[in-house]
Enzyme design. Structure first.
Site, PDB file in Angstrom:
ATOM      1  N   GLY A 108       3.300   5.983   8.721  1.00 27.85           N
ATOM      2  CA  GLY A 108       3.047   7.414   8.536  1.00 27.85           C
ATOM      3  C   GLY A 108       2.011   7.960   9.514  1.00 27.85           C
ATOM      4  N   GLU A 111       3.903   8.683  12.519  1.00 29.43           N
ATOM      5  CA  GLU A 111       4.755   9.844  12.211  1.00 29.43           C
ATOM      6  C   GLU A 111       3.941  11.141  12.229  1.00 29.43           C
ATOM      7  OE1 GLU A 111       6.415   7.697   8.647  1.00 29.43           O
ATOM      8  OE2 GLU A 111       8.264   8.529   9.438  1.00 29.43           O
ATOM      9  N   GLU A 131       7.260  -0.180   8.938  1.00 30.36           N
ATOM     10  CA  GLU A 131       7.664  -0.064   7.531  1.00 30.36           C
ATOM     11  C   GLU A 131       8.636  -1.155   7.112  1.00 30.36           C
ATOM     12  OE1 GLU A 131       7.407   2.553   9.631  1.00 30.36           O
ATOM     13  OE2 GLU A 131       6.704   4.345   8.579  1.00 30.36           O
TER      14      GLU A 131
HETATM   15  N1  CO8 Z   1      -2.354   1.642   3.060  1.00 39.27           N
HETATM   16  C1  CO8 Z   1      -3.384   1.308   2.240  1.00 39.27           C
HETATM   17  N2  CO8 Z   1      -4.458   0.595   2.646  1.00 39.27           N
HETATM   18  C2  CO8 Z   1      -4.481   0.184   3.931  1.00 39.27           C
HETATM   19  C3  CO8 Z   1      -3.446   0.501   4.824  1.00 39.27           C
HETATM   20  C4  CO8 Z   1      -2.344   1.263   4.333  1.00 39.27           C
HETATM   21  N3  CO8 Z   1      -1.313   1.647   5.133  1.00 39.27           N
HETATM   22  N4  CO8 Z   1      -3.740  -0.050   6.033  1.00 39.27           N
HETATM   23  C5  CO8 Z   1      -4.927  -0.680   5.883  1.00 39.27           C
HETATM   24  N5  CO8 Z   1      -5.369  -0.523   4.639  1.00 39.27           N
HETATM   25  C6  CO8 Z   1      -6.612  -1.045   4.043  1.00 39.27           C
HETATM   26  C7  CO8 Z   1      -6.531  -2.544   3.803  1.00 39.27           C
HETATM   27  O1  CO8 Z   1      -5.858  -2.826   2.608  1.00 39.27           O
HETATM   28  C8  CO8 Z   1      -7.990  -2.906   3.782  1.00 39.27           C
HETATM   29  O2  CO8 Z   1      -8.514  -2.553   2.531  1.00 39.27           O
HETATM   30  P1  CO8 Z   1      -9.387  -3.641   1.696  1.00 39.27           P
HETATM   31  O3  CO8 Z   1     -10.612  -3.863   2.539  1.00 39.27           O
HETATM   32  O4  CO8 Z   1      -9.661  -2.941   0.411  1.00 39.27           O
HETATM   33  O5  CO8 Z   1      -8.555  -4.865   1.576  1.00 39.27           O
HETATM   34  C9  CO8 Z   1      -8.611  -1.967   4.817  1.00 39.27           C
HETATM   35  O6  CO8 Z   1      -7.666  -0.883   4.982  1.00 39.27           O
HETATM   36  C10 CO8 Z   1      -8.796  -2.600   6.180  1.00 39.27           C
HETATM   37  O7  CO8 Z   1      -7.550  -3.145   6.582  1.00 39.27           O
HETATM   38  P2  CO8 Z   1      -7.384  -4.670   7.108  1.00 39.27           P
HETATM   39  O8  CO8 Z   1      -8.380  -5.549   6.458  1.00 39.27           O
HETATM   40  O9  CO8 Z   1      -5.942  -5.021   6.953  1.00 39.27           O
HETATM   41  O10 CO8 Z   1      -7.774  -4.456   8.649  1.00 39.27           O
HETATM   42  P3  CO8 Z   1      -7.297  -5.344   9.885  1.00 39.27           P
HETATM   43  O11 CO8 Z   1      -8.124  -4.917  11.044  1.00 39.27           O
HETATM   44  O12 CO8 Z   1      -7.286  -6.777   9.523  1.00 39.27           O
HETATM   45  O13 CO8 Z   1      -5.752  -4.918  10.143  1.00 39.27           O
HETATM   46  C11 CO8 Z   1      -3.929  -3.348  10.362  1.00 39.27           C
HETATM   47  C12 CO8 Z   1      -5.440  -3.611  10.552  1.00 39.27           C
HETATM   48  C13 CO8 Z   1      -3.131  -4.252  11.311  1.00 39.27           C
HETATM   49  C14 CO8 Z   1      -3.665  -1.895  10.707  1.00 39.27           C
HETATM   50  C15 CO8 Z   1      -3.526  -3.667   8.898  1.00 39.27           C
HETATM   51  O14 CO8 Z   1      -4.436  -2.993   8.037  1.00 39.27           O
HETATM   52  C16 CO8 Z   1      -2.148  -3.239   8.536  1.00 39.27           C
HETATM   53  O15 CO8 Z   1      -1.185  -3.891   8.905  1.00 39.27           O
HETATM   54  N6  CO8 Z   1      -1.987  -2.104   7.785  1.00 39.27           N
HETATM   55  C17 CO8 Z   1      -0.725  -1.632   7.280  1.00 39.27           C
HETATM   56  C18 CO8 Z   1       0.093  -1.019   8.396  1.00 39.27           C
HETATM   57  C19 CO8 Z   1       1.428  -0.561   7.847  1.00 39.27           C
HETATM   58  O16 CO8 Z   1       2.238  -1.347   7.411  1.00 39.27           O
HETATM   59  N7  CO8 Z   1       1.680   0.765   7.859  1.00 39.27           N
HETATM   60  C20 CO8 Z   1       2.875   1.343   7.342  1.00 39.27           C
HETATM   61  C21 CO8 Z   1       2.656   1.772   5.937  1.00 39.27           C
HETATM   62  S1  CO8 Z   1       4.153   2.326   5.126  1.00 39.27           S
HETATM   63  C22 CO8 Z   1       4.372   3.891   5.703  1.00 39.27           C
HETATM   64  O17 CO8 Z   1       3.592   4.395   6.478  1.00 39.27           O
HETATM   65  C23 CO8 Z   1       5.548   4.621   5.175  1.00 39.27           C
HETATM   66  C24 CO8 Z   1       5.745   5.950   5.882  1.00 39.27           C
HETATM   67  C25 CO8 Z   1       6.676   6.816   5.151  1.00 39.27           C
HETATM   68  C26 CO8 Z   1       6.072   8.013   4.575  1.00 39.27           C
HETATM   69  C27 CO8 Z   1       4.873   8.549   5.295  1.00 39.27           C
HETATM   70  C28 CO8 Z   1       4.110   9.550   4.484  1.00 39.27           C
HETATM   71  C29 CO8 Z   1       2.790   9.959   5.111  1.00 39.27           C
END
Ligand code: CO8
Length: 257
Positions: A108, A111, A131
């Site tokens: 997102g 996006e 995703e």
């Molecule tokens: N949602 C919720 N929490 C998140 C997200 C997320 N997308 N991304 C990161 N966080 C949180 C983590 O859970 C973590 O929280 P906590 O400390 O409480 O565990 C904190 O942010 C820090 O993240 P990381 O420890 O994972 O940090 P890293 O540096 O190790 O990694 C990354 C960074 C690679 C970006 C990793 O966080 C990651 O892979 N994030 C998810 C990326 C992802 O899959 N995005 C797609 C999400 S689905 C989506 O977007 C659907 C779109 C359709 C509709 C859109 C509407 C707006």
């Protein structure tokens, strides 16, 4: 303003919106969605604002929709609530919007950047639609806008593998307008936004509408639309001022009318 997930600041005629959920890497939850849309739509009708910049942090523009918020959602809630349809109000904003992206712009977040009028990227930027790795797919236009921006082959590869694209590849692929050093990203974005905000606001809006029409219609219809808008511009004070200023060899002073 009483926002909790974004910061807003006015710099001259530019509204700067900073996504501000650092602990979640600016993941887009319902509140952040409401707040970004409200800030942008209010600026749209404010004659004192001529351009909007949306940015995040050095680490993340936005790491996607909030996975924790979505995790237990049902089909009925998604469909019944028409989740993500609110973003149509964001894409209906007529004031130019620049995304200034450093770090992760995933799912997102990518996006949202693509819903802006163009992207300025820091050399640290990472774009991706991962995703599929979560068992879902892009939901606010990513499969459509990425394909239009970079073509089917690369868009299909990115959507199906979930791989990221770095800033250099994003520039080569025409996903971003320009790549700059991370430490100058905000200055560059604000300078570019200031240039746009110095133009006539109605003419900038009409220009944005015409360029966007290129994505949505045939060449013949698009050219007809452009021509009609061009004719209409001659009813504005800013056309008179802009051309008079050129002839009189002085800077134009647009009144946005
Ligand atoms: N949602 C919720 N929490 C998140 C997200 C997320 N997308 N991304 C990161 N966080 C949180 C983590 O859970 C973590 O929280 P906590 O400390 O409480 O565990 C904190 O942010 C820090 O993240 P990381 O420890 O994972 O940090 P890293 O540096 O190790 O990694 C990354 C960074 C690679 C970006 C990793 O966080 C990651 O892979 N994030 C998810 C990326 C992802 O899959 N995005 C797609 C999400 S689905 C989506 O977007 C659907 C779109 C359709 C509709 C859109 C509407 C707006």
């Amino acid at each position: 303003m009483d926002y909790e997930t974004i910061l807003t600041e006015t710099r001259g005629r530019v509204l700067l919106i900073t996504l501000n959920r650092p602990k979640a890497l600016n993941a887009i939850n319902a509140q952040l969605t409401r707040e970004v849309i409200r800030a942008a739509t209010e600026a749209d009708t404010d004659p004192e604002i001529g351009c909007i910049v949306i940015t995040g942090s050095a680490k993340a523009f936005a790491a996607g929709a909030d996975i924790k918020e979505m995790q237990h959602t049902t089909y009925a809630a998604m469909y019944g609530g028409d989740r993500f349809a609110d973003w149509d109000r964001f894409t209906a904003v007529r004031t130019p919007i620049i995304a200034a992206v450093a770090g992760y712009a995933l799912g997102g977040g990518c996006e949202l950047a693509m819903m802006c009028d163009f992207i300025l990227a820091a050399d640290t930027a990472q774009f991706g639609l991962p995703e599929i790795k979560l068992g879902v797919m892009p939901g606010i236009g990513g499969s459509q806008r990425l394909t239009r921006a970079i073509g089917k082959a690369k868009a299909m590869e990115m959507c199906l593998t979930g791989r990221n694209m770095d800033a250099a590849e994003a520039e080569r692929s025409s996903l971003v307008a320009r790549v700059v050093a991370a430490d100058t990203l905000l200055d560059d974005a604000l300078r570019t936004a200031g240039t746009i905000a110095g133009m006539s606001k109605p003419i900038a809006m009409m220009t944005k509408e015409a360029v966007n029409r290129a994505d949505e219609t045939t060449l013949t219809e698009g050219i007809r639309f452009e021509r009609r808008v061009f004719h209409a511009i001659f009813a504005t004070a800013d056309q008179k001022e802009g051309m008079a200023a050129f002839v009189e060899k002085r800077p134009a002073k647009f009144t946005h009318g």
